[in-house]
Design a protein around this motif. Structure first.
Motif, PDB file in Angstrom:
ATOM      1  N   LYS A 158       4.028  -4.252  -5.335  1.00  0.00           N
ATOM      2  CA  LYS A 158       4.542  -4.197  -6.707  1.00  0.00           C
ATOM      3  C   LYS A 158       3.445  -4.575  -7.702  1.00  0.00           C
ATOM      4  CE  LYS A 158       8.784  -2.908  -6.016  1.00  0.00           C
ATOM      5  NZ  LYS A 158       9.262  -1.598  -6.524  1.00  0.00           N
ATOM      6  N   GLY A 159       2.676  -5.605  -7.382  1.00  0.00           N
ATOM      7  CA  GLY A 159       1.593  -5.982  -8.276  1.00  0.00           C
ATOM      8  C   GLY A 159       0.484  -4.945  -8.320  1.00  0.00           C
ATOM      9  N   TYR A 160       0.133  -4.398  -7.150  1.00  0.00           N
ATOM     10  CA  TYR A 160      -0.973  -3.442  -7.048  1.00  0.00           C
ATOM     11  C   TYR A 160      -0.635  -2.113  -7.723  1.00  0.00           C
ATOM     12  CZ  TYR A 160      -5.285  -1.855  -4.825  1.00  0.00           C
ATOM     13  OH  TYR A 160      -6.573  -1.432  -4.599  1.00  0.00           O
ATOM     14  N   SER A 161       0.647  -1.747  -7.716  1.00  0.00           N
ATOM     15  CA  SER A 161       1.062  -0.460  -8.296  1.00  0.00           C
ATOM     16  C   SER A 161       1.708  -0.637  -9.658  1.00  0.00           C
ATOM     17  CB  SER A 161       2.038   0.241  -7.343  1.00  0.00           C
ATOM     18  OG  SER A 161       3.219  -0.543  -7.178  1.00  0.00           O
ATOM     19  N   ALA A 162       1.618  -1.821 -10.254  1.00  0.00           N
ATOM     20  CA  ALA A 162       2.258  -2.058 -11.548  1.00  0.00           C
ATOM     21  C   ALA A 162       1.620  -1.199 -12.630  1.00  0.00           C
ATOM     22  CB  ALA A 162       2.144  -3.536 -11.922  1.00  0.00           C
ATOM     23  N   PHE A 163       2.437  -0.743 -13.569  1.00  0.00           N
ATOM     24  CA  PHE A 163       1.911  -0.006 -14.715  1.00  0.00           C
ATOM     25  C   PHE A 163       1.099  -0.998 -15.563  1.00  0.00           C
ATOM     26  CE2 PHE A 163       2.165   2.400 -18.718  1.00  0.00           C
ATOM     27  CZ  PHE A 163       1.801   3.635 -18.241  1.00  0.00           C
ATOM     28  N   PRO A 164      -0.119  -0.641 -15.955  1.00  0.00           N
ATOM     29  CA  PRO A 164      -1.026  -1.619 -16.585  1.00  0.00           C
ATOM     30  C   PRO A 164      -0.675  -1.975 -18.033  1.00  0.00           C
ATOM     31  CG  PRO A 164      -2.079   0.515 -16.481  1.00  0.00           C
ATOM     32  CD  PRO A 164      -0.772   0.668 -15.754  1.00  0.00           C
TER      33      PRO A 164
END
Length: 258
Positions: free
Chosen positions: A218-224
């Motif tokens: 979830k953190g790695y693929s979070a929208f920036p």
């Protein structure tokens, strides 16, 4: 037709994200080339993930053990079997409450923190900077946090169970006057190594893998964006909690269903 197309698109997107999550987990586990380089990073994350979770785990274990002791005594005294309070508290914690409650608390404190931290690193382009410097984020960011979570969760589970049993002892023996020798001797005779201790470890390891996998992905693929990081943090807690409860049913059916 539009509904079918949307459903198909949703299914394809879900499978694609599942594949990405699987590749990330595989990369975090099997691309480690040097334990000597990884271990200092794991030690640092053990503090943030494990040690900083110790207070909430200890306090929660104490109160849950005291509640079990009080409720158990109220029920058992009606049947004249209050000396069995020790095994009731211990088996409840080792078989069920210890692994599950620890995993839920771990997801809420450590899992959400990991997702937010990695999401913020992505938002501030720290992960992209690592890639530009030929540093693999899977080895530098994901793998240390994953292994720190895998080590921390079983240890926190045992601390939770031990403190909970002590809480039951406080209520049953110190407050209600149950004989201390009967409390500990019946508890010792009732807890089995394979059935209770080993199964407790298996549950805590499985829950650790699921919680850390969800939090890291979830953190790695979070929208920036700030909203993306917030959404990733919330989804980490929700999805981890549901996954832990569902897996707990399956594991309990496998371990104790026969």
């Amino acid at each position: 037709m539009d509904a079918i197309a949307k459903l198909g698109r949703y299914g394809i997107d879900w499978l694609a994200r599942l594949g990405q999550a699987g590749l990330m987990l595989f990369g975090a586990i099997f691309t480690i080339t040097s334990v000597k380089q990884l271990w200092p990073l794991v030690i640092k994350q053990l503090y943030h993930i494990g040690v900083l979770s110790l207070l909430i785990i200890t306090v929660s274990g104490l109160f849950i053990g005291m509640v079990l002791g009080l409720q158990g005594y109220t029920i058992l005294v009606d049947f004249g079997t209050e000396d069995s309070l020790g095994p009731m508290v211990a088996l409840s914690l080792l078989r069920e409450l210890g692994p599950v409650v620890t995993a839920l608390l771990f997801a809420g404190r450590a899992g959400s923190a990991v997702a937010a931290e990695i999401g913020l690193m992505k938002t501030t382009e720290q992960l992209a900077s690592m890639e530009m410097m030929a540093v693999d984020p899977l080895k530098r960011v994901v793998a240390p946090r994953f292994w720190a979570g895998m080590i921390s969760m079983p240890l926190l589970t045992f601390i939770f169970c031990a403190v909970g049993i002590w809480g039951g002892h406080l209520v049953g023996v110190v407050w209600k006057g149950i004989d201390a020798g009967a409390f500990w001797s019946i508890l010792n005779a009732s807890v089995e190594w394979q059935q209770d201790i080993v199964n407790c470890v298996i549950k805590s390891v499985v829950f650790a893998l699921v919680v850390m996998w969800i939090a890291l992905f979830k953190g790695y693929s979070a929208f920036p964006t700030a909203e993306g990081v917030s959404k990733a943090t919330t989804e980490t807690v929700v999805h981890s909690s549901l996954a832990v409860l569902a897996l707990d049913f399956l594991l309990t059916a496998w371990m104790f269903g026969s």
